[in-house]
Design a protein around this motif. Structure first.
Motif, PDB file in Angstrom:
ATOM      1  N   LYS A 191     -26.317 -23.952  31.624  1.00 32.48           N
ATOM      2  CA  LYS A 191     -26.830 -23.126  30.531  1.00 32.48           C
ATOM      3  C   LYS A 191     -28.352 -22.978  30.643  1.00 32.48           C
ATOM      4  O   LYS A 191     -28.891 -21.882  30.475  1.00 32.48           O
ATOM      5  N   ILE A 192     -29.034 -24.066  30.930  1.00 30.12           N
ATOM      6  CA  ILE A 192     -30.494 -24.017  31.089  1.00 30.12           C
ATOM      7  C   ILE A 192     -30.855 -23.156  32.292  1.00 30.12           C
ATOM      8  O   ILE A 192     -31.756 -22.322  32.229  1.00 30.12           O
ATOM      9  N   ALA A 193     -30.132 -23.334  33.398  1.00 29.33           N
ATOM     10  CA  ALA A 193     -30.405 -22.543  34.598  1.00 29.33           C
ATOM     11  C   ALA A 193     -30.191 -21.060  34.335  1.00 29.33           C
ATOM     12  O   ALA A 193     -30.999 -20.224  34.754  1.00 29.33           O
ATOM     13  N   GLN A 194     -29.137 -20.715  33.630  1.00 27.82           N
ATOM     14  CA  GLN A 194     -28.869 -19.310  33.302  1.00 27.82           C
ATOM     15  C   GLN A 194     -29.953 -18.753  32.394  1.00 27.82           C
ATOM     16  O   GLN A 194     -30.420 -17.636  32.576  1.00 27.82           O
ATOM     17  N   HIS A 195     -30.372 -19.545  31.431  1.00 26.65           N
ATOM     18  CA  HIS A 195     -31.438 -19.121  30.512  1.00 26.65           C
ATOM     19  C   HIS A 195     -32.741 -18.888  31.278  1.00 26.65           C
ATOM     20  O   HIS A 195     -33.436 -17.898  31.049  1.00 26.65           O
ATOM     21  N   THR A 196     -33.084 -19.781  32.197  1.00 29.91           N
ATOM     22  CA  THR A 196     -34.331 -19.626  32.943  1.00 29.91           C
ATOM     23  C   THR A 196     -34.256 -18.430  33.879  1.00 29.91           C
ATOM     24  O   THR A 196     -35.251 -17.733  34.078  1.00 29.91           O
ATOM     25  N   LEU A 197     -33.078 -18.161  34.435  1.00 32.37           N
ATOM     26  CA  LEU A 197     -32.914 -16.975  35.272  1.00 32.37           C
ATOM     27  C   LEU A 197     -33.154 -15.719  34.442  1.00 32.37           C
ATOM     28  O   LEU A 197     -33.857 -14.806  34.868  1.00 32.37           O
TER      29      LEU A 197
END
Length: 102
Positions: A88-94
């Motif tokens: 979720k964090i990785a998707q948000h940062t992307l």
């Protein structure tokens, strides 16, 4: 992801990963801009993914039958809970990288 051939090599990589993660968390805390925070968060996610892969592919199988099943189940449970959060964090940062080009 990386492949590590020996337990000693895996231990070395895991310790280096811990140090890198600590530095990235500190960098994230000091960051003033959203772009820098987003970049730090993305790098933290990568380090956490490496960390979990090393533990799951090398350490957990090596520990199976050598430590209590409850402890190993707890470790797997922690990873099962952490993986969706990391994703979720990785998707948000992307998304942030796309919306806020440098």
């Amino acid at each position: 992801m990386m492949r590590v051939s020996s337990d000693a090599g895996a231990t070395h990589v895991l310790r280096a990963n811990d140090r890198a993660s600590d530095k990235l968390f500190a960098q994230f805390e000091r960051a003033a801009g959203a772009a820098v925070k987003s970049d730090s968060a993305s790098r933290i996610c990568t380090e956490l993914e490496i960390h979990t892969q090393i533990e799951e592919e090398i350490f957990y199988p090596a520990l199976d039958g050598k430590i209590g099943d409850d402890l190993l189940k707890q470790a797997h449970g922690e990873h099962d809970g952490a993986k969706p959060l990391i994703n979720k964090i990785a998707q948000h940062t992307l998304t942030m990288h796309i919306l806020m080009p440098r």
